[in-house]
Motif scaffolding. Structure first.
Motif, PDB file in Angstrom:
ATOM      1  N   UNK A 298      13.737 -39.050  32.384  1.00  0.00           N
ATOM      2  CA  UNK A 298      13.257 -39.647  33.628  1.00  0.00           C
ATOM      3  C   UNK A 298      13.457 -38.650  34.758  1.00  0.00           C
ATOM      4  N   UNK A 299      12.439 -38.480  35.600  1.00  0.00           N
ATOM      5  CA  UNK A 299      12.612 -37.697  36.815  1.00  0.00           C
ATOM      6  C   UNK A 299      11.967 -38.436  37.974  1.00  0.00           C
ATOM      7  N   UNK A 300      12.692 -38.498  39.073  1.00  0.00           N
ATOM      8  CA  UNK A 300      12.259 -39.187  40.285  1.00  0.00           C
ATOM      9  C   UNK A 300      12.487 -38.253  41.459  1.00  0.00           C
ATOM     10  N   UNK A 301      11.471 -38.091  42.311  1.00  0.00           N
ATOM     11  CA  UNK A 301      11.609 -37.243  43.481  1.00  0.00           C
ATOM     12  C   UNK A 301      11.087 -37.931  44.724  1.00  0.00           C
ATOM     13  N   UNK A 302      11.760 -37.681  45.850  1.00  0.00           N
ATOM     14  CA  UNK A 302      11.357 -38.297  47.111  1.00  0.00           C
ATOM     15  C   UNK A 302      11.699 -37.353  48.246  1.00  0.00           C
ATOM     16  N   UNK A 303      10.716 -37.060  49.108  1.00  0.00           N
ATOM     17  CA  UNK A 303      10.944 -36.300  50.333  1.00  0.00           C
ATOM     18  C   UNK A 303      10.185 -36.999  51.458  1.00  0.00           C
ATOM     19  N   UNK A 304      10.877 -37.205  52.568  1.00  0.00           N
ATOM     20  CA  UNK A 304      10.257 -37.923  53.683  1.00  0.00           C
ATOM     21  C   UNK A 304      10.627 -37.247  54.997  1.00  0.00           C
ATOM     22  N   UNK A 305       9.604 -36.891  55.783  1.00  0.00           N
ATOM     23  CA  UNK A 305       9.831 -36.341  57.107  1.00  0.00           C
ATOM     24  C   UNK A 305       8.775 -36.897  58.042  1.00  0.00           C
ATOM     25  N   UNK A 306       8.807 -36.428  59.284  1.00  0.00           N
ATOM     26  CA  UNK A 306       7.878 -36.942  60.281  1.00  0.00           C
ATOM     27  C   UNK A 306       6.430 -36.659  59.918  1.00  0.00           C
ATOM     28  N   UNK A 307       6.184 -35.526  59.254  1.00  0.00           N
ATOM     29  CA  UNK A 307       4.799 -35.150  58.982  1.00  0.00           C
ATOM     30  C   UNK A 307       4.472 -35.082  57.490  1.00  0.00           C
ATOM     31  N   UNK A 308       5.471 -35.233  56.609  1.00  0.00           N
ATOM     32  CA  UNK A 308       5.203 -35.031  55.188  1.00  0.00           C
ATOM     33  C   UNK A 308       5.873 -36.112  54.356  1.00  0.00           C
ATOM     34  N   UNK A 309       5.167 -36.553  53.308  1.00  0.00           N
ATOM     35  CA  UNK A 309       5.705 -37.526  52.370  1.00  0.00           C
ATOM     36  C   UNK A 309       5.372 -37.058  50.960  1.00  0.00           C
ATOM     37  N   UNK A 310       6.411 -37.080  50.085  1.00  0.00           N
ATOM     38  CA  UNK A 310       6.207 -36.693  48.688  1.00  0.00           C
ATOM     39  C   UNK A 310       6.934 -37.681  47.790  1.00  0.00           C
ATOM     40  N   UNK A 311       6.216 -38.212  46.790  1.00  0.00           N
ATOM     41  CA  UNK A 311       6.818 -39.073  45.783  1.00  0.00           C
ATOM     42  C   UNK A 311       6.390 -38.567  44.413  1.00  0.00           C
ATOM     43  N   UNK A 312       7.287 -38.649  43.462  1.00  0.00           N
ATOM     44  CA  UNK A 312       6.916 -38.293  42.085  1.00  0.00           C
ATOM     45  C   UNK A 312       7.772 -39.097  41.111  1.00  0.00           C
ATOM     46  N   UNK A 313       7.177 -39.396  39.962  1.00  0.00           N
ATOM     47  CA  UNK A 313       7.892 -40.132  38.916  1.00  0.00           C
ATOM     48  C   UNK A 313       7.371 -39.682  37.566  1.00  0.00           C
ATOM     49  N   UNK A 314       8.300 -39.450  36.648  1.00  0.00           N
ATOM     50  CA  UNK A 314       7.926 -39.073  35.295  1.00  0.00           C
ATOM     51  C   UNK A 314       8.823 -39.747  34.277  1.00  0.00           C
ATOM     52  N   UNK A 315       8.260 -40.081  33.130  1.00  0.00           N
ATOM     53  CA  UNK A 315       9.015 -40.767  32.074  1.00  0.00           C
ATOM     54  C   UNK A 315       8.507 -40.296  30.719  1.00  0.00           C
ATOM     55  N   UNK A 316       9.444 -40.013  29.801  1.00  0.00           N
ATOM     56  CA  UNK A 316       9.085 -39.632  28.433  1.00  0.00           C
ATOM     57  C   UNK A 316      10.005 -40.375  27.476  1.00  0.00           C
ATOM     58  N   UNK A 317       9.405 -41.075  26.541  1.00  0.00           N
ATOM     59  CA  UNK A 317      10.147 -41.704  25.444  1.00  0.00           C
ATOM     60  C   UNK A 317       9.931 -40.840  24.206  1.00  0.00           C
ATOM     61  N   UNK A 318      10.939 -40.046  23.782  1.00  0.00           N
ATOM     62  CA  UNK A 318      10.720 -39.128  22.658  1.00  0.00           C
ATOM     63  C   UNK A 318      10.551 -39.836  21.319  1.00  0.00           C
ATOM     64  N   UNK A 319      10.941 -41.110  21.251  1.00  0.00           N
ATOM     65  CA  UNK A 319      10.763 -41.878  20.017  1.00  0.00           C
ATOM     66  C   UNK A 319      10.004 -43.164  20.350  1.00  0.00           C
ATOM     67  N   UNK A 320       8.772 -42.980  20.840  1.00  0.00           N
ATOM     68  CA  UNK A 320       7.924 -44.142  21.092  1.00  0.00           C
ATOM     69  C   UNK A 320       7.667 -44.895  19.796  1.00  0.00           C
ATOM     70  N   UNK A 321       7.541 -44.155  18.702  1.00  0.00           N
ATOM     71  CA  UNK A 321       7.485 -44.761  17.373  1.00  0.00           C
ATOM     72  C   UNK A 321       8.664 -44.249  16.563  1.00  0.00           C
ATOM     73  N   UNK A 322       8.963 -44.926  15.476  1.00  0.00           N
ATOM     74  CA  UNK A 322      10.089 -44.528  14.643  1.00  0.00           C
ATOM     75  C   UNK A 322       9.876 -43.173  14.001  1.00  0.00           C
ATOM     76  N   UNK A 323       8.619 -42.746  13.894  1.00  0.00           N
ATOM     77  CA  UNK A 323       8.308 -41.469  13.262  1.00  0.00           C
ATOM     78  C   UNK A 323       8.486 -40.285  14.212  1.00  0.00           C
ATOM     79  N   UNK A 324       8.866 -40.556  15.451  1.00  0.00           N
ATOM     80  CA  UNK A 324       9.092 -39.465  16.393  1.00  0.00           C
ATOM     81  C   UNK A 324       7.899 -39.126  17.250  1.00  0.00           C
TER      82      UNK A 324
END
Length: 780
Positions: free
Chosen positions: A455-481
Motif C-alpha cells: 500500500x502507498x498513500x501520498x498527500x501534498x497540500x498547499x495554497x496553489x498545489x494539491x497532490x493525492x495518490x493511492x496504490x494497492x497490490x495484493x500479491x496473492x489475489x489467487x492462491x496460485x500467486x
C-alpha cells in the motif's frame, strides 16, 4: 603418606582435648560463630545429643565440619558430658579490587572469579585465590602476553573480613619475528606462509595484528596447512612437531613448524556402495571426483554433501554418505568408495513459524514449498526459506528440522524469523512566501498491517498545489500467486492564488490503472497493465521554447489510454540487502488507439551479485530506456522524458540534472538552460559491498564503494522552432557522466535512510554536481 598424617593429627588433637575417654553426649555447645548459623553446623555434624562418642566418631565429626569450608580451625573439647566445639570461621570477602587490566575487561574477570567462588560476601579460601591467580596467568599466556604478572594482596578488615586486591601487569603481546617451515619440498615457504593467519611483523601488522602470537591462532594455522596438503593429494602429510621459542625479554617469538609431506596420490577409481535409493546415473552425475584427478579432501567432502542433499530431496533427511579412501602405495593411487546409508524416508509432521509478531502466519505459509504430510525434501525446505527471505519483511530467517519425539520417521520444520521495517513513512511541513503553508506526507508499506499487501498513500497540500495518490497490490489475489494491483492519482496546480508567476509550466493530471501479474515459475512472472491518464499543460510566464512548440503542435489537453506488458525474474537471496543472485525486468508500454498522443517506451533493468570472500560481494547493475512516438504525434511528450542524476542513477550529480537542456524562454533570453530530459536512457555501474568496521550487527546496514555511469540522450531535440544543439542530442556513449564514491544505507523504523559521498570523474557539459546526497525511502 599425607592421607595418613591428617587423620593422625586430628585424632591426637581430639585425644588431648577429650582425654580419649568414651562418653555419652548430654549437650553440644558451639563457640566462635559469627556469620555461620548454628543450624548449619548442626546440619553438618554427624553427632546428636544422646550419642556415645569415642576417638573415631569425634575425628569423623571434625572432618565433616572442615568439609563445609566455613572454618579454618576446629577444636573439640569436653566439659563433663558436654561436647564443646570451638571454631574459627574463615573470613568473608568484603571487596575485590582489580587494577592494571586492559586486555580483559574487569566485568569478565569478576564473572570468572565469581564462578570460581571468589565474590563479595563469599567465604574466602587462600587455595581458591591461588588457583584463580594461576588461571589468569594462563589466560594471558594464551594471548601471547608472556611477561604478564599477577600479584594478589589480602588486607584484613574488622569483623573477620578481608579485602582482596589483584594487581595485574599485562605486559605486551609477544610479536612474531620469524616463522620457519621445515620439511616442505613441493611448495615454497612463501606459498605456505600466505595460508597462515599469524605473520612476522610487517608494516600492516599495526592494523591487522597478525604478528601477535596466540596458541589458538597457531592451532588454526596448522589445520590450514593440513587442509592445503590434503586438498592437493598429500594424504599422509603430517606435522611432526612445532616449536615456539621466546626471547629472554619475553617480547619476541620464533615459530618453527616441522612437517612431513609424504607422497602425492591420484584417484584410481570411484565406486558407489550401499542403498542409493535414486538411479545410479543420477548419483554419478553428482560425483566431483573422477579417476586420474589429484585427490582432494575438500572435493571428497563436497561430493558427499551433494549426494546427501540429493537423497534429502527424496525424503531421506538423515542419510549418511561417507567417502572412504583406500590408498595404494605401490603406484601412489587411491580408490574412493562412497558408502550410502539412506536411513528411513522422513515425513513432515508440522511446519511452524516463530518470531513473526506483526506478519500473519498465512503470509508465511503461502510461501511454503514444503507441505505438511509430504516427505521432507531438503530442496523444498531451503526453497521455502529463500522465498521468505525474498519477501523483504525479515532481517533474518533460520530453519530447524527437529525429529518428532518418539517417532523415527517424522520431523517438524520450524522457521524462525526476525522482522524488520518493511516500508517508509515521511511527513513534511513548510512555508513559502508565494505558496503559503505546505503540508505533505506519504506512506509506503510493502507489508501493510502484516497482510503482505503493498500500500502507498501520498498527500501534498498547499495554497496553489494539491497532490493525492493511492496504490494497492495484493500479491496473492489467487492462491496460485496471481497478483492484482490498482492505483489512482490526482495532481493540480492553481496559479491564480500565487502573487507571482515564475513557474515554467505545470501539468494537471489524474488517472487510474490496473495491473495483473502471473507467475511463470519460481523466479519469473509476467505482468499486464491498463491505465487511463488525462493531462493538461499549464504554461507559466517563462515557459521554455520546447514546451511552447509542443503545445502549439499537439494542444494542451490530452487523454491517453495505455497498455503495458512486462517480464521479470529474480533469484536474489533476499528482498532487501541481497548479496547473491540476480534480477532483471523488461517492460513495454504503449498508448492505445483512441488516445490523443501516440508513443511507446521500452525499459530494461538488471543487477547481478557476485559473492567474494566473507561478507564482501560485487554488484553490477544497469538500466536502459527508450521512448519513441508513432502515428501523427510529432514527438514523445516532454513530461514523459527520462532523467538521470542522483540516487538510483548517477550519484555525485544533482537529481535529474544530466542530459539535454532546454532553450531559454522567448520573453527571457537570459534564462539559464534547464534539464529537459530525453527519450534514451543509458546508465549502469558497479559496487563493492563491504561490512562497516566496528559494527557487530550488519543486517540493517549496507556500505558500498561505487562507480556510477550514465546519461540521457534525445534523438529528436534538433527539430522545431527552438532547436537545440548539444552533446546530449546524439547517442554517444563517450559522453556518459561517471562518478566514484562511498554510500551507506540504514534500515530505520521510518524506512531506509541512504547517504552517499560521490566525486564526479567525468562531467558532461552543463552537469550540476552534488558531492553529498541523502534520501529517505530508497536503497542502493
Amino acid at each position: 603418606m599425607k592421607r595418613l598424617l591428617l587423620p593422625a593429627v586430628i585424632a591426637a588433637l581430639i585425644t588431648a582435648e577429650v582425654h580419649a575417654e568414651s562418653f555419652t553426649i548430654t549437650d553440644i555447645r558451639i563457640n566462635g560463630l559469627q556469620r555461620v548459623s548454628a543450624g548449619s553446623v548442626f546440619g553438618a555434624l554427624p553427632l546428636n545429643v544422646g550419642d556415645p562418642v569415642d576417638e573415631n566418631s569425634l575425628a569423623d565429626a571434625t572432618r565433616s565440619l572442615f568439609r563445609t569450608g566455613f572454618f579454618q580451625d576446629i577444636r573439640l573439647a569436653r566439659e563433663g558430658d558436654v561436647l564443646v566445639i570451638e571454631v574459627v570461621e574463615r573470613p568473608s570477602i568484603s571487596t575485590i579490587e582489580i587494577t592494571g587490566n586492559k586486555a580483559i575487561a574487569t566485568d569478565d574477570l569478576l564473572k570468572g572469579l565469581r564462578q570460581s567462588g571468589l565474590a563479595e560476601g563469599e567465604i574466602f579460601q587462600q587455595a581458591t585465590l591461588e588457583g584463580v591467580r594461576n588461571e589468569l596467568q594462563r589466560q594471558y599466556v594464551a594471548q601471547g602476553r608472556y611477561s604478564a604478572s599477577i600479584e594478589t594482596r589480602i588486607e584484613q578488615l574488622e569483623r573477620n573480613r578481608v579485602a582482596l586486591k589483584i594487581e595485574i601487569a599485562e605486559g605486551s603481546v609477544a610479536t612474531i619475528e620469524h616463522i620457519n617451515i621445515v620439511g616442505n619440498q613441493k611448495f615454497a615457504d612463501e606459498e605456505l606462509r600466505t595460508l597462515l593467519e599469524l605473520r612476522p611483523s610487517n608494516w600492516l601488522s599495526f592494523f591487522r595484528s597478525d604478528n601477535k602470537y596466540s596458541r589458538e591462532k597457531l592451532s588454526g594455522d596448522l589445520e590450514r596447512l593440513r587442509s592445503y596438503y590434503l586438498d592437493r593429494g598429500f594424504i599422509n602429510m603430517d606435522i611432526t612437531s612445532t616449536q615456539v621459542s621466546i626471547t629472554p625479554d619475553k617480547k619476541h617469538v620464533y615459530i618453527t613448524i616441522n612437517l612431513d609431506e609424504g607422497r602425492q596420490y591420484r584417484i584410481r577409481e570411484v565406486k558407489l556402495a550401499g542403498d542409493l535409493k535414486v538411479p545410479e546415473e543420477e548419483v554419478r552425475r553428482l560425483l566431483l571426483v573422477q579417476p586420474g584427478q589429484i585427490f582432494s579432501r575438500k572435493v571428497l567432502t563436497s561430493t558427499s554433501e551433494l549426494i546427501t542433499r540429493r537423497l534429502g530431496n527424496e525424503g531421506y533427511t538423515f542419510a549418511n554418505v561417507n567417502g572412504i579412501p583406500e590408498t595404494h602405495d605401490e603406484d601412489d593411487s587411491v580408490s574412493l568408495t562412497f558408502m550410502v546409508d539412506p536411513g528411513k524416508r522422513v515425513y513432515v509432521n508440522r511446519v511452524n513459524f516463530r518470531g513473526n509478531t506483526k506478519t500473519e502466519d498465512e503470509v508465511l505459509r503461502r510461501e511454503m514449498r514444503q507441505l505438511e504430510g509430504g516427505w521432507a525434501s531438503t530442496y523444498l525446505i531451503d526453497q521455502s526459506k529463500t522465498r521468505l527471505e525474498r519477501l523483504g519483511y525479515f532481517k533474518e530467517v533460520n530453519v530447524e528440522t527437529p525429529q518428532v519425539p518418539g517417532v523415527d520417521d517424522q520431523i517438524d520444520v520450524n522457521y524462525t524469523v526476525e522482522e524488520q521495517p518493511s516500508g517508509s513513512v515521511t511527513a513534511s511541513v513548510g512555508f513559502a512566501q508565494s505558496a503559503g503553508l505546505i503540508l505533505g506526507g506519504s506512506i509506503n508499506q510493502s507489508n501493510f498491517l502484516g497482510t503482505g499487501n503493498k500500500v502507498n498513500i501520498g498527500l501534498t497540500r498547499s495554497q496553489y498545489q494539491t497532490r493525492y495518490s493511492f496504490g494497492f497490490v495484493d500479491p496473492y489475489w489467487t492462491e496460485d500467486g496471481v497478483s492484482l494491483g490498482y492505483n489512482m492519482f490526482y495532481r493540480t496546480t492553481d496559479y491564480d492564488d500565487l502573487d507571482v508567476d515564475v513557474s515554467s509550466y505545470s501539468v494537471d493530471s489524474f488517472g487510474a490503472g490496473i495491473n495483473l501479474g502471473y507467475p511463470i515459475n519460481e523466479t519469473a512472472r509476467l505482468n499486464y497493465g491498463l491505465s487511463l491518464q488525462q493531462d493538461k499543460i499549464k504554461p507559466g510566464t517563462y515557459t521554455v521554447g520546447e514546451i511552447n512548440d509542443f503545445i502549439r503542435r499537439e494542444g494542451d489537453n490530452y487523454t491517453n489510454f495505455k497498455a503495458s506488458i512486462g517480464w521479470s525474474e529474480s533469484t536474489l537471496n533476499r528482498g532487501v540487502f541481497a548479496n547473491r543472485g540476480y534480477s532483471q525486468s523488461l517492460s513495454a508500454e504503449v498508448t492505445l488507439p483512441g488516445s490523443d498522443l501516440s508513443f511507446g517506451r521500452l525499459d530494461y533493468s538488471g543487477q547481478v551479485f557476485a559473492p567474494l570472500s566473507g561478507d564482501y560481494a560485487l554488484r553490477f547493475h544497469t538500466r536502459l530506456g527508450y521512448a519513441e512516438r508513432y502515428g501523427s504525434t510529432s514527438e514523445v511528450p516532454f513530461y514523459e522524458n527520462y532523467y538521470a542524476g542522483g540516487f538510483g542513477s548517477v550519484r555525485g550529480f544533482e537529481d535529474n540534472s544530466l542530459g539535454p537542456r532546454s532553450t531559454p524562454a522567448i520573453n527571457d533570453p537570459d534564462q539559464d538552460p534547464q534539464p529537459f530530459g530525453g527519450n534514451v536512457l543509458v546508465q549502469g555501474g558497479a559496487e563493492l559491498l563491504f561490512p562497516l568496521p566496528f559494527v557487530q550487527d550488519q543486517r540493517s546496514l549496507r556500505t558500498v564503494l561505487f562507480w556510477d555511469a550514465g546519461n540521457v540522450f534525445s534523438t529528436r531535440c534538433s527539430t522545431g522552432q527552438n532547436a537545440r544543439n548539444d552533446a546530449s542530442c546524439d547517442i554517444d556513449l563517450s559522453n556518459l557522466a561517471s562518478s566514484v564514491g562511498v554510500g551507506l544505507t540504514w534500515l530505520t523504523a521510518l524506512g531506509p535512510l541512504s547517504f552517499s559521498l560521490g566525486m564526479p570523474v567525468k562531467e558532461p557539459d552543463n552537469a550540476d554536481t552534488q558531492v553529498f546526497q541523502f534520501s529517505l525511502g530508497q536503497t542502493f
